[in-house]
Write an enzyme that holds these catalytic residues in place. Structure first.
Site, mmCIF file in Angstrom:
data_model
loop_
_atom_site.group_PDB
_atom_site.id
_atom_site.type_symbol
_atom_site.label_atom_id
_atom_site.label_comp_id
_atom_site.label_asym_id
_atom_site.label_seq_id
_atom_site.Cartn_x
_atom_site.Cartn_y
_atom_site.Cartn_z
ATOM 1 N N GLU A 254 0.883 -1.175 0.000
ATOM 2 C CA GLU A 254 0.000 0.000 0.000
ATOM 3 C C GLU A 254 0.913 1.215 0.000
ATOM 4 O OE1 GLU A 254 -3.775 -1.997 0.174
ATOM 5 O OE2 GLU A 254 -3.135 0.041 -0.313
ATOM 6 N N CYS A 288 -2.443 9.225 2.149
ATOM 7 C CA CYS A 288 -2.051 8.696 0.838
ATOM 8 C C CYS A 288 -3.111 8.982 -0.212
ATOM 9 C CB CYS A 288 -1.848 7.197 0.951
ATOM 10 S SG CYS A 288 -3.296 6.368 1.594
#
Ligand SMILES: NC(=O)c1ccc[n+]([C@@H]2O[C@H](COP(=O)([O-])OP(=O)(O)OC[C@H]3O[C@@H](n4cnc5c(N)ncnc54)[C@H](O)[C@@H]3O)[C@@H](O)[C@H]2O)c1
Ligand SMILES: O=C[C@H](O)CS(=O)(=O)O
Length: 485
Positions: A254, A288
């Site tokens: 991720e 993010c």
């Protein structure tokens, strides 16, 4: 500013014991809002990591042997304990990471939701019986836990990034060694305290801190560890993925993002501004999935810029996360300040216009004013790199085709957003954007029930949702003969 230290541990949690590093070395942990040292954590290396992997390996068979219901029961207790102690856990998170208390409580609640969701999914690890092509033979497919999992996590969500992994791992029957960011270790070590309190067996969860490259190398190279899961920068993700692949580990990555946020002329202006603020300035721009490039169609550009400036200046209030009324915490450290400043100065040097903010805020800690630049263009650093701070860059576009081309012109592919009220455009743009997550008329879309994962340089695999369990399971095919006719 004082905080609840109930869950604050300055030792690592290996095989159910709390210990210092073998070397007795430690790492200072800094409060980004004040610059003060909160405490220290052990600076562990390969030997401690190998012991943690040994402990997780020893705990694997008994944990795997528990029924899904037994594992689920302990996971529900873990989620209950987290929520019962949310105030203390949130104060600890605010102190080491800086985000406002309300956001910290939101993160911790989100973490508990991931663990609860996967407690329910534990009972749904189904297999298959496949019609046999051979008389007298049976074909069975079962799913089995991968084994010992190494998890390395970032500082920006020091609780929920662990919960997203730990929930799936425990549900599948895996055991785990967790290495959090050295910038925010206490929220991770708190999982050791919580595991002890609810009776999760020794060795199932291990948490250690220290020399990241050394710990990561031991995880990738130790044959007892079967899967690496990483959340963090693309740079580090590629290093770990390469080493883990060389040792044939399962990997989940991720990684970084560079989210486009597209506002078409027909968008609901108020909703688009609210969504842009939620996406861009949540966690002081340190997520993010933050909007990194805000593309606004010409017909609505000036109205959007004016409304954004007005709302940001009226509603966003930098301050210590523990202080009531603060909506913007500090960025994590001076390096973050330097990157934001570099992106801002680069944009201004290439024709951008500063319309709000632009300075460090306050005299203590690493606060940066919520900042808006108009006239952004594709040659600027802010168009190519993840800013990871409270800097909103507005780009102008003319056509739908141009917006899609601009949005896709990046090596990243995590989150994207667009605002329109034309139904046909919703499906055209949703299908054309090359990203793992799409927000349509929404600026914050994360939930435990939906898959979270990127494409391209934003990673591989998905966390959360029923899909999130697959990365912690191996498929086994059994052919059963000798059954007579
Ligand atoms: N995709 C997602 O779900 C997601 C979520 C949060 C953050 N992120 C990304 O993470 C980045 C910010 O987090 P960060 O600054 O902590 O990232 P980072 O990559 O610097 O650090 C992440 C973790 O990796 C460790 N680490 C650093 N170098 C290492 C090495 N050589 N070997 C092994 N481990 C190493 C760190 O100690 C930390 O625990 C941003 O790029 C952000 O987009 C992605
Ligand atoms: O920074 C990354 C996190 O995954 C953001 S979110 O809270 O999950 O949306």
């Amino acid at each position: 500013m004082s905080f609840d230290k109930t869950f604050m541990k300055e030792t690592v949690f290996i095989a159910g014991a709390w210990t210092a590093a073998d070397s007795k070395d430690s790492i200072d942990v800094i409060n980004p809002a004040t610059g003060e040292t909160i405490g220290t954590v052990p600076n562990c290396g390969r030997a401690e990591t190998a012991r943690a992997i040994d402990a997780a390996h020893a705990a694997f068979a008994p944990w795997k042997a528990k029924t899904a219901g037994e594992r689920a029961g302990l996971m529900q207790k873990l989620a209950d304990e987290i929520m019962a102690n949310i105030d203390a856990l949130a104060e600890l998170l605010v102190t080491e990471m800086g985000k406002p208390l309300a956001e910290a409580k939101g993160e911790i609640t989100g973490g508990a939701n991931y663990i609860r969701f996967f407690a329910e999914e534990a009972r749904r690890v189904y297999g298959d019986i496949i019609p046999s092509p051979w008389a007298g033979k049976k074909i069975m497919v079962t799913k089995e836990p991968v084994g010992v999992v190494g998890a390395i996590t970032p500082w920006n969500f020091p609780n929920s990034m662990i919960a997203r992994k730990l929930g799936a791992a425990l549900a599948a029957g895996c055991t785990m060694v967790i290495k959090p960011s050295e910038l925010t270790p206490f929220s991770a070590l708190a999982y050791g305290v919580l595991a002890e309190k609810v009776g999760i067996p020794t060795g199932v969860i291990n948490v250690l801190t220290g020399d990241a490259p050394v710990i990561g190398a031991e995880m990738c190279e130790n044959p007892k560890l079967r899967k690496m899961t990483f959340t963090g920068s693309t740079r580090v993700g590629k290093l770990l993925a390469s080493n883990a692949a060389g040792h044939m580990k399962k990997i989940s990555m991720e990684l970084g993002g560079n989210a486009p946020f597209i506002v078409f002329d027909d968008a609901d202006l108020d909703a688009a501004v609210a969504g842009a603020i939620a996406s861009k300035f949540r966690n002081s721009g340190q997520t993010c999935v933050c909007a990194n490039r805000i593309y606004v169609q010409s017909g609505i550009y000036d109205a959007f810029a004016a409304k954004l400036k007005e709302t940001v200046e009226a509603e966003l209030i930098p301050g210590n996360g523990m202080s009531a009324g603060s909506t913007q915490g500090p960025v994590i450290d001076d390096r973050a300040i330097s990157k934001i400043t570099d992106h801002l100065q680069d944009a201004l040097s290439k024709g951008g216009t500063l319309i709000s903010g632009g300075e460090r805020a306050g005299t203590a800690g690493t606060f940066f004013q919520p900042t808006i630049v108009t006239g952004a263009t594709s040659d600027m650093k802010i168009a190519r790199e993840e800013t990871f701070g409270p800097l909103a860059a507005l780009f102008r576009f003319e056509t739908e085709e141009e917006a899609i081309q601009l949005a896709n012109d990046t090596e990243y592919g995590l989150a994207c957003y667009f605002y329109t009220q034309q139904l046909g455009r919703v499906f055209r743009v949703m299908e054309a954007l090359e990203y793992g997550l799409v927000g349509v008329n929404e600026g914050v879309i994360t939930t435990e029930v939906a898959p979270f994962g990127g494409v391209k340089d934003s990673g591989m695999g998905n966390e959360g949702s029923k899909y999130g369990l697959d990365d912690y399971l191996n498929i086994k095919y059994s052919c059963i003969g000798g059954l007579g006719q």
